[in-house]
Design an enzyme around this catalytic site. Sequence first.
Site, mmCIF file in Angstrom:
data_model
loop_
_atom_site.group_PDB
_atom_site.id
_atom_site.type_symbol
_atom_site.label_atom_id
_atom_site.label_comp_id
_atom_site.label_asym_id
_atom_site.label_seq_id
_atom_site.Cartn_x
_atom_site.Cartn_y
_atom_site.Cartn_z
ATOM 1 C CB SER A 15 -0.886 0.008 1.257
ATOM 2 O OG SER A 15 -0.076 -0.243 2.402
ATOM 3 C CE1 TYR A 17 5.756 8.414 -4.095
ATOM 4 C CE2 TYR A 17 7.939 8.151 -3.126
ATOM 5 C CZ TYR A 17 7.107 8.711 -4.092
ATOM 6 O OH TYR A 17 7.631 9.549 -5.036
ATOM 7 C CB ILE A 18 8.737 2.342 -2.488
ATOM 8 C CG1 ILE A 18 9.469 3.628 -2.094
ATOM 9 C CG2 ILE A 18 9.603 1.507 -3.418
ATOM 10 C CD1 ILE A 18 10.711 3.408 -1.247
ATOM 11 C CB SER A 87 10.250 -1.253 7.229
ATOM 12 O OG SER A 87 11.104 -1.291 8.337
ATOM 13 C CE LYS A 167 14.790 0.281 5.897
ATOM 14 N NZ LYS A 167 13.612 -0.550 5.560
ATOM 15 N N PRO A 190 17.864 2.246 -1.219
ATOM 16 C CG PRO A 190 15.601 2.032 -1.662
ATOM 17 C CD PRO A 190 16.659 1.516 -0.750
ATOM 18 C CB VAL A 193 12.152 7.144 -2.674
ATOM 19 C CG1 VAL A 193 11.430 6.679 -3.929
ATOM 20 C CG2 VAL A 193 13.192 6.124 -2.241
ATOM 21 C CB SER A 205 11.092 10.333 0.883
ATOM 22 O OG SER A 205 10.179 9.466 0.268
HETATM 23 N N1 LIG Z 1 10.870 6.710 0.988
HETATM 24 C C1 LIG Z 1 12.186 6.693 1.028
HETATM 25 O O1 LIG Z 1 12.846 7.714 0.754
HETATM 26 C C2 LIG Z 1 12.891 5.424 1.375
HETATM 27 C C3 LIG Z 1 14.283 5.388 1.208
HETATM 28 C C4 LIG Z 1 14.968 4.220 1.485
HETATM 29 C C5 LIG Z 1 14.283 3.115 1.935
HETATM 30 N N2 LIG Z 1 12.946 3.163 2.113
HETATM 31 C C6 LIG Z 1 12.276 1.948 2.586
HETATM 32 O O2 LIG Z 1 11.311 1.554 1.626
HETATM 33 C C7 LIG Z 1 10.229 0.878 2.278
HETATM 34 C C8 LIG Z 1 8.923 1.535 1.883
HETATM 35 O O3 LIG Z 1 8.978 2.910 2.258
HETATM 36 P P1 LIG Z 1 7.934 3.990 1.709
HETATM 37 O O4 LIG Z 1 8.647 5.254 1.523
HETATM 38 O O5 LIG Z 1 7.146 3.429 0.590
HETATM 39 O O6 LIG Z 1 7.045 4.170 3.018
HETATM 40 P P2 LIG Z 1 5.487 4.029 3.270
HETATM 41 O O7 LIG Z 1 4.719 4.667 2.180
HETATM 42 O O8 LIG Z 1 5.265 4.511 4.657
HETATM 43 O O9 LIG Z 1 5.274 2.452 3.213
HETATM 44 C C9 LIG Z 1 5.589 1.605 4.265
HETATM 45 C C10 LIG Z 1 4.758 0.349 4.111
HETATM 46 O O10 LIG Z 1 5.033 -0.556 5.195
HETATM 47 C C11 LIG Z 1 3.789 -0.931 5.808
HETATM 48 N N3 LIG Z 1 3.980 -1.197 7.228
HETATM 49 C C12 LIG Z 1 4.593 -0.391 8.138
HETATM 50 N N4 LIG Z 1 4.542 -0.963 9.355
HETATM 51 C C13 LIG Z 1 3.883 -2.138 9.223
HETATM 52 C C14 LIG Z 1 3.487 -3.171 10.109
HETATM 53 N N5 LIG Z 1 3.762 -3.109 11.423
HETATM 54 N N6 LIG Z 1 2.830 -4.242 9.610
HETATM 55 C C15 LIG Z 1 2.528 -4.322 8.300
HETATM 56 N N7 LIG Z 1 2.864 -3.375 7.396
HETATM 57 C C16 LIG Z 1 3.519 -2.294 7.858
HETATM 58 C C17 LIG Z 1 2.899 0.265 5.578
HETATM 59 O O11 LIG Z 1 1.543 -0.088 5.727
HETATM 60 P P3 LIG Z 1 0.456 1.100 5.982
HETATM 61 O O12 LIG Z 1 0.402 1.888 4.702
HETATM 62 O O13 LIG Z 1 -0.779 0.392 6.254
HETATM 63 O O14 LIG Z 1 0.980 1.889 7.149
HETATM 64 C C18 LIG Z 1 3.258 0.640 4.152
HETATM 65 O O15 LIG Z 1 2.615 -0.177 3.219
HETATM 66 C C19 LIG Z 1 10.540 0.920 3.765
HETATM 67 O O16 LIG Z 1 11.193 -0.267 4.118
HETATM 68 C C20 LIG Z 1 11.507 2.102 3.879
HETATM 69 O O17 LIG Z 1 12.347 1.994 4.999
HETATM 70 C C21 LIG Z 1 12.229 4.292 1.844
#
Ligand SMILES: NC(=O)c1ccc[n+]([C@@H]2O[C@H](COP(=O)([O-])OP(=O)(O)OC[C@H]3O[C@@H](n4cnc5c(N)ncnc54)[C@H](OP(=O)(O)O)[C@@H]3O)[C@@H](O)[C@H]2O)c1
Length: 344
Positions: A15, A17-18, A87, A167, A190, A193, A205
Amino acid sequence: MSEKVGEVVCLTGGSGYIGSWIVQLLLRRGYTVHATVKNLNDEKETKHLQALEGAESRLRLFQIDLLDYDSIVAAVTGAAGVFHLASPCIVDRVEDPQRDLLDPAIKGTINVLTAAKKLGVRRVVVTSSISAIVPSPNWPADKIKNEDCWANEEYCKQKGVWYPLSKTMAEKAAWKFAEENDLDIVVVNPGTVMGPIIPPAINASMQMLLRLLQGLYVLEYGVLFSPNLVVWPKGCTEQYEDVFMGSVHVKDVALAHILVYENPSTKGRHLCVEAISHYGDFAAKVAELYPEYNIPKLPRDTQPGLLRSKDGAKKLKDLGLEFIPMEQIIKDGVESLRSKGYIS
Ligand SMILES: NC(=O)c1ccc[n+]([C@@H]2O[C@H](COP(=O)([O-])OP(=O)(O)OC[C@H]3O[C@@H](n4cnc5c(N)ncnc54)[C@H](OP(=O)(O)O)[C@@H]3O)[C@@H](O)[C@H]2O)c1
């Protein structure tokens, strides 16, 4: 559509962003996708996924809690591969770092890998971060940071920067589990992002870009300063070390995950940034492109000791990934924030 028609993969954090971008790309390539969400009854988590092309016939949604092993087993069952993204991505202050960040990141990763091993999954792609690479104050000053560099856990604990700690510990736990259990994993790290947003809400981000456009910048976790309120205090720049090493387009992050999954020869960590750069470079480019916003004037060197490099993501470039440049990342991000009404 590719030869992947019919192959089932599971993606945790579908669900997000990435995650939404990876689901879209997987569906376009012909995969059948088991995507996980935290709450199946919340349309904000499901509707944008169900609207993707191919979703009707090849997307199944599963409700998981990272701390509930059985919920993960249901989502992974039948999958040849797993993309583990879920995460908590929170860089603001949290009430209880152990409960809110460390447990779901670390125990969640182990739960997903345990399920993958038990169910005979061929390969797991783990989404780590540059936050498992920086802050790394002890890295040699004359050496460009690369995949050999790890964030310093003690430094994170001392500074109370829990997201990089979560992380780093989660990625280390993943490598340890993979080695001890002979599981094939590969990692993507990454940078920050940005780009077009598929879900209705914005993530951390894109929030960072929004804050910059609103004339704010993150000086310290959870504390916002406007350039009118504070001048750059000596010694504070190191805080940026904790959150930035370069930007990357969300489409490139999605493609990177698929490239490392589909190429059996890929190994280890993959730094995923369009270039290793400073937050000051990024803020200056935003200011140049969008003079109509009150962008704070930051020093160019916001990450003391971080050597810039155009070739930071060499491993992914060697797989054929041509990174979208920073200027386009910013334009696509700003356009998306405008179209969703976050800025005018
Ligand atoms: N955005 C960046 O700049 C960036 C950079 C490097 C790495 N990352 C990594 O990329 C991944 C995705 O990040 P994102 O930016 O797309 O963030 P995001 O939009 O907040 O997505 C995080 C996802 O993890 C789910 N989640 C969190 N806690 C959970 C739990 N306890 N049980 C089940 N699902 C859970 C969330 O579900 P809900 O939507 O229901 O909360 C959501 O689908 C993460 O591992 C993050 O650390 C992100």
